[in-house]
Design an enzyme around this catalytic site. Structure first.
Site, PDB file in Angstrom:
ATOM      1  N   HIS A  73       0.050   4.893   8.141  1.00 37.76           N
ATOM      2  CA  HIS A  73      -1.149   4.117   7.795  1.00 37.76           C
ATOM      3  C   HIS A  73      -1.255   2.980   8.794  1.00 37.76           C
ATOM      4  O   HIS A  73      -0.355   2.149   8.890  1.00 37.76           O
ATOM      5  CB  HIS A  73      -1.066   3.562   6.373  1.00 37.76           C
ATOM      6  CG  HIS A  73      -2.106   2.502   6.118  1.00 37.76           C
ATOM      7  ND1 HIS A  73      -3.455   2.751   6.258  1.00 37.76           N
ATOM      8  CD2 HIS A  73      -2.000   1.193   5.780  1.00 37.76           C
ATOM      9  CE1 HIS A  73      -4.121   1.632   6.005  1.00 37.76           C
ATOM     10  NE2 HIS A  73      -3.272   0.672   5.722  1.00 37.76           N
ATOM     11  N   HIS A 124     -11.071  -1.030   7.393  1.00 36.73           N
ATOM     12  CA  HIS A 124      -9.637  -1.188   7.134  1.00 36.73           C
ATOM     13  C   HIS A 124      -8.757  -0.498   8.176  1.00 36.73           C
ATOM     14  O   HIS A 124      -8.024  -1.164   8.889  1.00 36.73           O
ATOM     15  CB  HIS A 124      -9.352  -0.654   5.715  1.00 36.73           C
ATOM     16  CG  HIS A 124      -7.936  -0.813   5.257  1.00 36.73           C
ATOM     17  ND1 HIS A 124      -7.556  -0.713   3.939  1.00 36.73           N
ATOM     18  CD2 HIS A 124      -6.800  -1.037   5.932  1.00 36.73           C
ATOM     19  CE1 HIS A 124      -6.245  -0.892   3.831  1.00 36.73           C
ATOM     20  NE2 HIS A 124      -5.765  -1.079   5.031  1.00 36.73           N
ATOM     21  N   HIS A 128      -3.926   0.110  11.198  1.00 40.02           N
ATOM     22  CA  HIS A 128      -5.180  -0.619  11.405  1.00 40.02           C
ATOM     23  C   HIS A 128      -5.494  -0.628  12.902  1.00 40.02           C
ATOM     24  O   HIS A 128      -6.001  -1.605  13.426  1.00 40.02           O
ATOM     25  CB  HIS A 128      -5.056  -2.065  10.911  1.00 40.02           C
ATOM     26  CG  HIS A 128      -4.480  -2.215   9.539  1.00 40.02           C
ATOM     27  ND1 HIS A 128      -3.736  -3.300   9.150  1.00 40.02           N
ATOM     28  CD2 HIS A 128      -4.546  -1.401   8.450  1.00 40.02           C
ATOM     29  CE1 HIS A 128      -3.352  -3.146   7.888  1.00 40.02           C
ATOM     30  NE2 HIS A 128      -3.825  -2.010   7.441  1.00 40.02           N
ATOM     31  N   GLU A 142       0.801  -1.220   0.000  1.00 40.34           N
ATOM     32  CA  GLU A 142       0.000   0.000   0.000  1.00 40.34           C
ATOM     33  C   GLU A 142       0.842   1.282   0.000  1.00 40.34           C
ATOM     34  O   GLU A 142       0.401   2.307   0.524  1.00 40.34           O
ATOM     35  CB  GLU A 142      -0.943   0.002   1.202  1.00 40.34           C
ATOM     36  CG  GLU A 142      -1.967  -1.121   1.147  1.00 40.34           C
ATOM     37  CD  GLU A 142      -3.010  -0.988   2.245  1.00 40.34           C
ATOM     38  OE1 GLU A 142      -4.164  -0.746   1.910  1.00 40.34           O
ATOM     39  OE2 GLU A 142      -2.633  -1.114   3.434  1.00 40.34           O
TER      40      GLU A 142
HETATM   41 MN    MN Z   1      -3.679  -1.405   5.313  1.00 40.12          MN
END
Ligand code: MN
Length: 241
Positions: free
Chosen positions: A98, A168, A100, A79
């Site tokens: 980024h 996500h 989760h 990603e």
């Molecule tokens: Mn991810």
């Protein structure tokens, strides 16, 4: 390493990986990157590896299409497009996380807005939107790989600090690594506390003016104070801060 940012940025990126793991924001997944301070169309990020295990030799320099231009030759995270899109669209952003983080997930799937509810949470900004990949791209595996998907996510982020991703996780930005780590940690803590507050009753969050004033207060030296503390808390740094 040719083209790499100065050692301070390299060292801070390794530490940012370790801190975000140790503080419960990242686990085996998720990533953090830093824009090159003097070559703004490049950013530094680890090759694919659990953040807690990242070392200097794992770092790779990518361009704003997410293509590797220097550094570790292993596979990039799937990603990296997220980071590239945010750097393309936001010249004020110097670092991207980024994650989760578990506590933010409920706010991406329920329609209950994630809002700052205490002074430390003010750094996440007064408004946090939820981006849903399905809205434009249908039923995917939820990962953001294509530039079109990442640009759509970056558009939902807009000029704000953070955006949630339905089903996500989230993206958190900062002017530099320390600011992005600070916001990512307190986004996670604020989400935990908001969920607890919602179980007790009606929640009174910070007003827009309170959010702005508190975040300005924290943008001062609080970042360095927290960073020093988080570094000291790292298990392998306990005797060598
Ligand atoms: Mn991810």
């Amino acid at each position: 390493m040719s083209g790499f940012p100065p050692p301070q940025v390299v060292d801070d990126l390794v530490l940012a990986n370790h801190i975000l793991s140790n503080e419960g924001v990242l686990d085996a997944f998720g990533h953090v990157s830093a824009r090159h301070p003097t070559t703004p169309d490049r950013f530094l990020i680890s090759q694919t590896r659990a953040p807690e295990l990242v070392e200097t030799g794992d770092l790779q320099l990518l361009d704003l299409r997410g293509e590797r231009v220097a550094g570790a030759e292993g596979r990039s995270y799937e990603e990296v497009a997220i980071h590239a899109a945010v750097y393309r669209g936001r010249s004020d952003v110097g670092a991207v996380v980024h994650s989760h983080a578990p506590s933010v997930i409920p706010f991406g799937v329920t329609g209950v807005p994630l809002r700052p509810i205490y002074h430390m949470g003010s750094v996440i900004g007064h408004e946090i939107k939820v981006w849903d990949i399905a809205q434009r791209f249908g039923e995917t595996d939820l990962l953001v790989r294509a530039a079109t998907e990442a640009d759509d996510l970056a558009a939902a982020l807009g000029g704000r600090t953070a955006v949630l991703m339905r089903g996500h996780g989230c993206v958190v930005t900062g002017a530099d690594l320390r600011a992005a780590v600070f916001a990512a940690v307190y986004l996670e803590r604020n989400a935990t506390l908001l969920a607890a507050s919602l179980r007790l009753g009606e929640v009174r969050g910070l007003s827009k003016a309170e959010t702005q004033r508190a975040s300005e207060m924290l943008r001062g030296r609080a970042g360095d104070r927290a960073w020093e503390y988080w570094v000291r808390r790292l298990p392998h740094r306990a005797t060598n801060p």
